[in-house]
Scaffold this motif. Structure first.
Motif, short mmCIF file in Angstrom:
data_model
loop_
_atom_site.label_atom_id
_atom_site.label_comp_id
_atom_site.label_asym_id
_atom_site.label_seq_id
_atom_site.Cartn_x
_atom_site.Cartn_y
_atom_site.Cartn_z
N ASN A 1 -29.92 15.65 -16.61
CA ASN A 1 -29.13 15.02 -15.55
C ASN A 1 -29.96 14.34 -14.47
O ASN A 1 -29.54 14.25 -13.32
CB ASN A 1 -28.18 16.03 -14.90
N ALA A 2 -31.15 13.89 -14.80
CA ALA A 2 -32.02 13.24 -13.82
C ALA A 2 -31.64 11.77 -13.65
O ALA A 2 -31.36 11.07 -14.61
CB ALA A 2 -33.46 13.34 -14.27
N LYS A 3 -31.62 11.33 -12.40
CA LYS A 3 -31.37 9.93 -12.06
C LYS A 3 -32.61 9.40 -11.33
O LYS A 3 -32.94 9.90 -10.26
CB LYS A 3 -30.18 9.81 -11.12
N PRO A 4 -33.29 8.41 -11.91
CA PRO A 4 -34.49 7.91 -11.25
C PRO A 4 -34.16 7.20 -9.94
O PRO A 4 -33.12 6.57 -9.80
CB PRO A 4 -35.06 6.92 -12.26
N LYS A 5 -35.05 7.36 -8.96
CA LYS A 5 -34.96 6.68 -7.68
C LYS A 5 -36.25 5.91 -7.45
O LYS A 5 -37.31 6.34 -7.89
CB LYS A 5 -34.73 7.68 -6.55
N GLY B 1 -33.28 12.06 -8.59
CA GLY B 1 -32.09 12.72 -8.09
C GLY B 1 -31.36 13.40 -9.24
O GLY B 1 -31.68 13.20 -10.41
N PHE B 2 -30.36 14.21 -8.90
CA PHE B 2 -29.62 14.95 -9.92
C PHE B 2 -28.12 14.82 -9.68
O PHE B 2 -27.66 14.64 -8.56
CB PHE B 2 -30.03 16.43 -9.90
N ASP B 3 -27.34 14.92 -10.79
CA ASP B 3 -25.88 14.87 -10.69
C ASP B 3 -25.33 16.07 -9.94
O ASP B 3 -24.31 15.98 -9.28
CB ASP B 3 -25.26 14.83 -12.10
#
Length: 182
Positions: free
Chosen positions: A39-43, A74-76
């Motif tokens: 669930n990683a979202k790159p920033k 970031g994470f969900d």
């Protein structure tokens, strides 16, 4: 009779590392793609580098020097804080420069990693490795013999997580603007 005096107003750091090298500074943005983290979202993060170019021949240069980067994920899940890693890198690469208009390059990085709050994402099973290694490759355009715009892909060779069951590899794409002191 006369008197002459010559002084240099600027001394570039590259003369300390290599007497016959060109100095280079770069600033840029990076977008990490951590494999193995759920669930990683790159920033978008940033990087700053100071390097030296050592001419091998008319088109091939050895480029080496330190860099400092920030990587963010970031994470969900709202209960998990963003993961922020600060990295000091030593890199060595080979650059092929054609007619001072464009370049292609590749090399190796040795990375020292530090995290915000030592590991804001952490629990006992998730600690960031201090020392990691990676390969990079990319290309760029050179403007007015001194300015360069580069795009680079970095491939993580080692896991950044010290837990052997977690294989977190830091891969990233970066875009940077550089200035070379000729």
């Amino acid at each position: 009779m006369g008197w002459a005096n010559q002084s240099n107003a600027q001394i570039y750091y590259s003369r300390f590392l290599c007497q016959d090298c060109y100095g280079n500074i770069e600033v840029g943005a990076n977008l990490p793609m951590f494999s193995g983290i759920d669930n990683a979202k790159p920033k978008v993060g940033y990087s700053v580098a100071a390097s030296s170019y050592k001419e091998i021949n008319e088109n091939i240069f050895l480029k080496f020097g330190p860099a400092f980067s920030q990587f963010k994920v970031g994470f969900d899940d709202a209960n998990i804080e963003d993961l922020t890693i600060y990295t000091v890198t030593g890199n060595v690469g080979v650059h092929y420069i054609e007619k001072r208009d464009y370049q292609f390059f590749g090399g190796v990085n040795i990375e020292g990693n530090l995290t915000k709050d030592r590991m804001s994402y952490s629990d006992a099973n998730n600690e960031i490795e201090f020392l990691t290694y990676s390969l990079y490759a990319g290309g760029g355009l050179i403007f007015a013999k001194r300015l360069e715009l580069n795009a680079k892909y970095n491939l993580g060779l080692t896991s950044i997580n010290s837990n052997p069951e977690q294989k977190w590899k830091r891969n990233y794409v970066s875009l940077s603007l550089g200035y070379t002191f000729l």
